[in-house]
Design an enzyme around this catalytic site. Structure first.
Site, PDB file in Angstrom:
ATOM      1  CB  SER A   1      -0.921   0.073   1.274  1.00  0.00           C
ATOM      2  OG  SER A   1      -1.574   1.319   1.441  1.00  0.00           O
TER       3      SER A   1
ATOM      4  CE  LYS B   1      -4.967  -0.073   0.532  1.00  0.00           C
ATOM      5  NZ  LYS B   1      -5.774  -0.799   1.360  1.00  0.00           N
ATOM      6  CG  LEU B   2      -1.448   3.821  -6.837  1.00  0.00           C
ATOM      7  CD1 LEU B   2      -1.732   4.952  -8.048  1.00  0.00           C
ATOM      8  CD2 LEU B   2      -0.018   3.876  -6.286  1.00  0.00           C
ATOM      9  CE  LYS B   3      -4.172   3.634   2.149  1.00  0.00           C
ATOM     10  NZ  LYS B   3      -5.445   3.044   2.967  1.00  0.00           N
TER      11      LYS B   3
ATOM     12  CG  ASP C   1      -7.786   2.254   0.604  1.00  0.00           C
ATOM     13  OD1 ASP C   1      -9.149   2.852   0.713  1.00  0.00           O
ATOM     14  OD2 ASP C   1      -7.272   1.738   1.490  1.00  0.00           O
TER      15      ASP C   1
ATOM     16  CG  ASN D   1      -8.312   4.953   3.623  1.00  0.00           C
ATOM     17  OD1 ASN D   1      -7.202   4.989   2.937  1.00  0.00           O
ATOM     18  ND2 ASN D   1      -8.617   4.032   4.248  1.00  0.00           N
TER      19      ASN D   1
ATOM     20  CD  GLU E   1      -9.233  -0.872   0.378  1.00  0.00           C
ATOM     21  OE1 GLU E   1      -8.120  -1.156  -0.063  1.00  0.00           O
ATOM     22  OE2 GLU E   1      -9.370  -1.192   1.719  1.00  0.00           O
TER      23      GLU E   1
ATOM     24  CG  ASP F   1     -10.886  -1.128   4.520  1.00  0.00           C
ATOM     25  OD1 ASP F   1     -11.508  -1.602   5.718  1.00  0.00           O
ATOM     26  OD2 ASP F   1      -9.946  -0.492   4.731  1.00  0.00           O
TER      27      ASP F   1
ATOM     28  CE  LYS G   1      -7.677  -2.506   6.805  1.00  0.00           C
ATOM     29  NZ  LYS G   1      -8.055  -1.149   6.707  1.00  0.00           N
TER      30      LYS G   1
ATOM     31  N   GLY H   1      -4.403  -4.734   5.830  1.00  0.00           N
ATOM     32  CA  GLY H   1      -3.496  -4.369   6.723  1.00  0.00           C
ATOM     33  C   GLY H   1      -3.737  -3.152   7.379  1.00  0.00           C
TER      34      GLY H   1
HETATM   35  O1  NPG Z   1       0.033  -2.611   4.700  1.00  0.00           O
HETATM   36  O2  NPG Z   1      -0.542  -2.664   6.561  1.00  0.00           O
HETATM   37  C1  NPG Z   1      -0.391  -2.450   5.770  1.00  0.00           C
HETATM   38  C2  NPG Z   1      -1.127  -0.935   5.488  1.00  0.00           C
HETATM   39  C3  NPG Z   1      -2.338  -1.014   4.468  1.00  0.00           C
HETATM   40  O3  NPG Z   1      -3.159   0.830   3.579  1.00  0.00           O
HETATM   41  C4  NPG Z   1      -3.257  -0.073   4.401  1.00  0.00           C
HETATM   42  N1  NPG Z   1      -4.050   0.304   5.305  1.00  0.00           N
HETATM   43  O4  NPG Z   1      -6.901   2.294   5.081  1.00  0.00           O
HETATM   44  O5  NPG Z   1      -6.228  -0.137   4.484  1.00  0.00           O
HETATM   45  C5  NPG Z   1      -6.092   1.111   5.029  1.00  0.00           C
HETATM   46  C6  NPG Z   1      -4.787   1.469   5.603  1.00  0.00           C
HETATM   47  C7  NPG Z   1      -4.797   1.937   6.965  1.00  0.00           C
HETATM   48  C8  NPG Z   1      -3.734   1.797   7.665  1.00  0.00           C
HETATM   49  C9  NPG Z   1      -6.114   1.799   7.802  1.00  0.00           C
HETATM   50  C10 NPG Z   1      -3.632   2.475   9.110  1.00  0.00           C
HETATM   51  C11 NPG Z   1      -6.187   2.160   9.149  1.00  0.00           C
HETATM   52  C12 NPG Z   1      -4.766   2.322   9.813  1.00  0.00           C
END
Ligand code: NPG
Length: 375
Positions: A143, A169-171, A196, A198, A221, A246, A270, A298
């Site tokens: 990510s 995966k690009l935020k 993603d 969020n 996502e 998610d 998750k 993750g």
């Molecule tokens: O590889 O652990 C990893 C990070 C993956 O992008 C990732 N997690 O929104 O999925 C998500 C994000 C996240 C990270 C969400 C930290 C909440 C806390």
């Protein structure tokens, strides 16, 4: 087992680089570790067992309503007294024991994880075997946080591809979406790529999100708010890119609703977000029965939670690469022996329990407080 004591330990670990999403920037990893101790009855007698859990709640309630000190409080004041009152605690009874507390899945998941680790370690069974995992190695996705510029993004992605990551995966967030995706596609061609959001968009952004259809993404996502299932269903009608939920998937019931409403075609599981590995397995099974691909998400876990996630990612319904990167994606020095990504995949731990334990010197180094609660 009967629980005798539970340790609630806060740790802070340096991150190799800040991690930026639409809900903020993480400069360091702050986590709550739960260590249970108890007596496990086995066919040959009673043995003393211990187990570790990792709470994925963040320091602030920016990803979900939970936050770390809140999780600590809920554990200490409400969950642990209920668990200490029980004559027999098993991973299978954790959900029922915690049912008097509404919500707080991340606190509950951490406690269940520790009980599960203790039981499995005592019985000599790995989490992978317990979950019905079927693979020895699983593909590793990475990510990539929001970057200061497209040029930096290209360098960061190039480095991960060079390392061998199987999926990128690009935020994204408003103002950082179509252009970075276009640039990554133009530079790296047909790599497995997903984005993603969020929950950073609204249905009014449908036209903008539809522009992502040009780039052949595996999925987008959580484009909309966590409680916008119906609007995700509407958006799904407008996009060719599959929607993956998610934040919205907080339980097997939420997953069933999302599938029935056609709000999602893929699900990110998750364990912390859904209350633990047992509920995670139920979601996996539900999705598999419906032909909905799942993958393991993750939350910047230390080696403890990371190793456990790798076991989940090895279940047969996890047909897409998860956010199960190597420890060195986030940590120069992990809390445990590292999870190692090699050739685009990570090895599924086969040791009893979670497969990792904190290294004593790292645990001492990273700990900021410890509270022990006794029966
Ligand atoms: O590889 O652990 C990893 C990070 C993956 O992008 C990732 N997690 O929104 O999925 C998500 C994000 C996240 C990270 C969400 C930290 C909440 C806390």
């Amino acid at each position: 087992m009967q629980l005798t004591s539970v340790e609630l330990r806060h740790i802070t670990m340096p991150l190799r680089s800040p991690f930026t999403t639409s809900f903020g920037t993480e400069e360091e990893k702050i986590a709550l570790l739960v260590r249970v101790a108890g007596e496990l009855r086995t066919p040959t007698g009673t043995v003393e067992v211990t187990g570790w859990g990792e709470c994925v709640a963040m320091a602030e309630p920016v990803y979900s309503a939970e936050y770390l000190t809140g999780a600590h409080e809920v554990l200490r004041r409400f969950l642990l007294p209920a668990f200490f009152r029980a004559e027999e605690v098993t991973a299978e009874t954790c959900a029922a024991l915690g049912a008097g507390v509404v919500g707080h899945p991340m606190a509950k998941a951490a406690l269940e994880m520790a009980v599960l680790d203790a039981e499995l370690t005592g019985r000599g069974v790995s989490l992978a075997e317990y979950l019905g995992a079927q693979r020895r190695r699983v593909p590793s996705g990475v990510s990539v946080g929001i970057q200061p510029s497209v040029a930096t993004l290209i360098d960061v992605v190039a480095d991960y591809l060079e390392q061998g990551y199987a999926r990128i995966k690009l935020k994204i967030q408003p103002g950082w979406d179509v252009e970075p995706v276009r640039a990554v596609r133009a530079r790296f061609g047909d790599i497995p790529l997903q984005v993603d959001a969020n929950a950073a968009y609204t249905l009014a952004d449908a036209d903008l999100l539809r522009r992502l259809d040009d780039f052949g993404l595996l999925l987008v996502e959580q484009p909309l708010a966590h409680d916008d299932l119906r609007q995700h269903a509407e958006l799904a009608q407008l996009l060719r890119t599959p929607i993956c939920l998610d934040e919205s998937i907080t339980s097997v019931r939420a997953a069933a609703d999302a599938i029935a409403l056609r709000a999602t075609r893929v699900i990110n599981i998750k364990p912390g977000r859904v209350g633990g590995y047992l509920e995670a397995r139920r979601i996996h099974d539900l999705c598999r029965a419906h032909g909905v691909p799942v993958w393991c998400g993750g939350m910047l876990e230390t080696g403890l939670g990371r190793a456990a996630n790798v076991a989940l990612a090895a279940m047969p319904g996890c047909t897409l690469p998860g956010d199960v990167s190597g420890s060195d994606r986030f940590y120069a020095r992990d809390l445990t022996e590292p999870v190692v990504m090699r050739g685009g995949s990570v090895e599924v731990p086969q040791a009893p329990g979670l497969g990792r334990i904190p290294l004593p010197d790292r645990l001492a180094e990273f700990s900021t407080s410890v509270e022990t609660v006794r029966r």
